[in-house]
Design a protein around this motif. Structure first.
Motif, short mmCIF file in Angstrom:
data_model
loop_
_atom_site.label_atom_id
_atom_site.label_comp_id
_atom_site.label_asym_id
_atom_site.label_seq_id
_atom_site.Cartn_x
_atom_site.Cartn_y
_atom_site.Cartn_z
N GLN A 32 0.64 -41.79 -4.11
CA GLN A 32 -0.59 -41.90 -4.37
C GLN A 32 -1.88 -41.37 -3.19
O GLN A 32 -2.78 -41.19 -3.60
CB GLN A 32 -0.81 -43.36 -4.94
N LEU A 33 -1.20 -41.94 -2.09
CA LEU A 33 -2.10 -41.60 -0.82
C LEU A 33 -2.33 -40.25 -0.67
O LEU A 33 -3.45 -39.52 -0.42
CB LEU A 33 -1.46 -41.97 0.33
N ILE A 34 -1.46 -39.35 -1.09
CA ILE A 34 -1.49 -37.77 -1.06
C ILE A 34 -2.69 -37.40 -2.11
O ILE A 34 -3.48 -36.40 -1.60
CB ILE A 34 -0.19 -37.06 -1.39
N PHE A 35 -2.55 -37.92 -3.32
CA PHE A 35 -3.41 -37.59 -4.32
C PHE A 35 -4.88 -38.16 -3.80
O PHE A 35 -5.86 -37.24 -3.96
CB PHE A 35 -3.17 -38.16 -5.62
N VAL A 36 -4.93 -39.23 -3.20
CA VAL A 36 -6.21 -39.62 -2.67
C VAL A 36 -7.06 -38.69 -1.63
O VAL A 36 -8.12 -38.22 -1.63
CB VAL A 36 -6.22 -40.86 -2.27
N CYS A 45 -7.88 -36.72 4.72
CA CYS A 45 -8.22 -37.96 5.34
C CYS A 45 -8.30 -39.11 4.02
O CYS A 45 -8.62 -38.89 3.09
CB CYS A 45 -9.43 -37.94 5.87
N LEU A 46 -8.25 -40.35 4.38
CA LEU A 46 -8.34 -41.39 3.51
C LEU A 46 -9.85 -41.67 3.55
O LEU A 46 -10.35 -42.62 4.14
CB LEU A 46 -7.45 -42.59 3.88
N SER A 47 -10.55 -40.90 2.79
CA SER A 47 -11.83 -41.20 2.64
C SER A 47 -12.40 -40.99 0.91
O SER A 47 -11.45 -40.42 0.39
CB SER A 47 -12.64 -40.41 3.47
N LEU A 48 -13.60 -41.09 0.74
CA LEU A 48 -14.31 -40.66 -0.51
C LEU A 48 -14.39 -39.44 -0.57
O LEU A 48 -14.46 -38.74 0.67
CB LEU A 48 -15.20 -41.77 -0.93
N GLN A 58 -11.30 -50.93 -1.73
CA GLN A 58 -11.14 -49.59 -2.66
C GLN A 58 -9.97 -49.22 -2.72
O GLN A 58 -9.65 -48.38 -3.73
CB GLN A 58 -11.92 -48.56 -2.05
N LEU A 59 -9.10 -48.93 -1.47
CA LEU A 59 -7.72 -48.43 -1.60
C LEU A 59 -6.70 -48.99 -2.61
O LEU A 59 -5.84 -48.53 -3.21
CB LEU A 59 -7.05 -48.17 -0.25
N SER A 60 -7.07 -50.34 -2.46
CA SER A 60 -6.44 -51.34 -3.29
C SER A 60 -6.27 -50.93 -4.80
O SER A 60 -5.39 -50.70 -5.59
CB SER A 60 -6.53 -52.60 -3.23
N LEU A 61 -7.60 -50.56 -5.13
CA LEU A 61 -8.10 -50.29 -6.60
C LEU A 61 -7.49 -48.93 -6.79
O LEU A 61 -6.97 -48.77 -8.14
CB LEU A 61 -9.63 -50.37 -6.87
N LYS A 69 0.35 -55.87 0.32
CA LYS A 69 1.19 -55.18 -0.09
C LYS A 69 1.31 -53.69 0.47
O LYS A 69 2.05 -52.94 0.82
CB LYS A 69 1.56 -54.72 -1.53
N LEU A 70 -0.09 -52.97 0.51
CA LEU A 70 -0.59 -51.74 1.27
C LEU A 70 -0.05 -51.78 2.74
O LEU A 70 0.51 -50.95 3.05
CB LEU A 70 -1.98 -51.40 1.29
N CYS A 71 -0.32 -52.99 3.44
CA CYS A 71 0.10 -53.09 4.82
C CYS A 71 1.50 -53.02 5.02
O CYS A 71 1.91 -52.23 5.80
CB CYS A 71 -0.43 -54.41 5.32
#
Length: 94
Positions: A32-36, A45-48, A58-61, A69-71
């Protein structure tokens, strides 16, 4: 980093020893992080899309995981050597 066309390479996913050592839950989060990050600005980067950094809510959503859990899952991925953190490291202190 050069932007790719978004292809997902099954062989790389299945043969990466660091990733294979992680739980299924952590692997799912990593996907999921790869897709974001593929849609982000700057790329990877983990950004919009507009470049604003993501906050925990936002990352949780986006991922469906609670901030706690993300942590835990990101720490698992980091400890396995799958990913590394930079300026967003403090974001994950829950």
């Amino acid at each position: 980093m050069k932007q790719t066309d978004g292809q997902f390479y099954r062989e790389m996913w299945q043969t990466d020893e660091a990733l294979r050592s992680c739980s299924s839950e952590a692997k799912g989060l990593f996907a999921q992080l790869i897709f974001v990050m593929h849609e982000a600005a700057p790329y990877s980067c983990l950004s919009l899309r507009d470049g604003r950094p993501l906050d925990a809510a936002q990352l949780s959503l986006l991922t469906g995981a609670s901030p706690r859990k993300l942590c835990r899952l990101i720490e698992e991925l980091e400890n396995a050597g799958v990913l590394s953190r930079n300026s967003w490291a403090q974001f994950f202190s829950v």
